[in-house]
Design an enzyme around this catalytic site. Structure first.
Site, PDB file in Angstrom:
ATOM      1  N   PRO A  18     109.199 -52.380 -72.172  1.00  0.00           N
ATOM      2  CG  PRO A  18     107.952 -53.147 -73.984  1.00  0.00           C
ATOM      3  CD  PRO A  18     108.699 -51.955 -73.486  1.00  0.00           C
ATOM      4  CB  CYS A 102     110.550 -59.642 -79.424  1.00  0.00           C
ATOM      5  SG  CYS A 102     111.467 -60.936 -78.555  1.00  0.00           S
ATOM      6  CG  HIS A 171     115.716 -51.364 -80.218  1.00  0.00           C
ATOM      7  ND1 HIS A 171     115.855 -51.890 -78.963  1.00  0.00           N
ATOM      8  CD2 HIS A 171     116.958 -51.344 -80.744  1.00  0.00           C
ATOM      9  CE1 HIS A 171     117.124 -52.180 -78.740  1.00  0.00           C
ATOM     10  NE2 HIS A 171     117.812 -51.852 -79.818  1.00  0.00           N
ATOM     11  N   GLY A 205     117.071 -47.343 -77.395  1.00  0.00           N
ATOM     12  CA  GLY A 205     118.344 -47.965 -77.736  1.00  0.00           C
ATOM     13  C   GLY A 205     119.537 -47.196 -77.217  1.00  0.00           C
TER      14      GLY A 205
END
Length: 330
Positions: A18, A102, A171, A205
């Site tokens: 996303p 985020c 991530h 990542g």
């Protein structure tokens, strides 16, 4: 094969990350066409959904041809997260994903996204609120921890699974790293190897080539991987990776014709979804990526980002196709 609720994914699926202002339906459609197995919406503010903010509501649009697809939400308030998950539930995606990764300041300052990594108890309460508000499978995307001195992904994974989270994407950076430095997938592999963990674990990542994808697949033993920035302007990466997994060989690079077709389709689908004016304007950020490394393309790029109107743009694509009819990708 990984399973999320009733969703059965292929062996070692490739997920589209996303990405704000990127992972909209037109872009997801392209990535699906080129091999993405599971996709997510742009992340959506829970408060925005509750306020009926137009931009947030529009991000709920999903289409049958892109399934399975998840809608990702973020927020720092339990009541808002529960209410927003009820709104998402009504749209009937295949799953609801929570963004706890985020790193941008405006999200973190609201106690959302990666900001929650400093308060795992809050993360659990927010996740419970989402699970309470939906009948859909709930998954989470997060990071290793706040910084290198507070990597807490092991605790996070166990506690999330214990309350009913059905898959976890990590991530492999801390919030302090933002998107810089190297990702460290060894922490994700440790989570996967934890005998208590039974939910699928996906890594994210720095996957930017078939070679690296295969290396990480073999080295870390996860259930699949999520690809983000490498797919921007290059949706072919999914099928390229899958082909390399199967054969150890590279697919031919996309031709100039392929690039033009992808950019033109992206534009057409953006205009259909957003309206002509907004679709044209928001598509301008993508042209550099579609035609990256193409010799002598600077003047055409300038025309693409300054031309208004669907018909002139379609004519411009025809002109580009003719000008590069004999172009060979190096």
């Amino acid at each position: 094969m990984p399973k999320i609720g009733n969703i059965i994914l292929p062996d070692f699926p490739l997920l589209l990350a996303p990405m704000e202002d990127v992972s909209d339906p037109p872009f997801r459609r392209l990535c699906k066409l080129h091999g993405a197995d599971l996709m997510y919406s742009e992340f959506i503010s829970s408060e925005g959904l509750i306020r009926d903010a137009m931009k947030s509501k529009m991000k709920l649009d999903i289409f049958d041809y892109e399934r399975p697809v998840g809608i990702q939400i973020f927020g720092g308030d339990e009541e808002a997260m529960e209410m927003s998950s009820r709104i998402v539930d009504a749209v009937q995606p295949d799953l609801v994903d929570i963004n706890f990764g985020c790193p941008v300041k405006k999200v973190v300052c609201k106690g959302a996204g990666a900001g929650v990594l400093k308060d795992v108890d809050l993360m659990i309460r927010l996740t419970k609120a989402v699970i309470k508000g939906t009948n859909l499978p709930v998954t989470v995307k997060t990071r290793l921890g706040w910084d290198e001195n507070s990597i807490n992904i092991d605790e996070v994974a166990e506690r999330l699974q214990d309350i009913g989270v059905q898959a976890l994407t990590v991530h492999a950076r801390t919030r302090a790293q933002m998107y810089k430095g190297h990702s460290d997938w060894s922490h994700i592999a440790r989570v996967k190897n934890n005998p208590r963990i039974t939910m699928p674990i996906f890594g994210n990542g720095d996957i930017d080539s078939p070679e690296k994808a295969l290396e990480y697949k073999n080295k870390y033993g996860l259930d699949g991987m999520m690809i983000g920035r490498a797919a921007i302007g290059y949706p072919w990466i999914f099928n390229e990776i899958k082909h390399y997994f199967k054969t150890g060989e590279h697919l031919p690079e996309p031709t100039m014709k392929d690039r033009i077709e992808a950019a033109r389709n992206h534009l057409i689908w953006s205009m259909e979804w957003k309206g002509e004016r907004v679709g044209i304007f928001e598509m301008r950020r993508h042209y550099t990526n579609y035609f990256k490394g193409i010799h002598g393309f600077k003047d055409y790029k300038q025309k693409l980002v300054t031309t208004d109107g669907a018909m002139p743009l379609m004519a411009l694509f025809e002109e580009i196709a003719e000008a590069y009819a004999n172009y060979q990708t190096v």
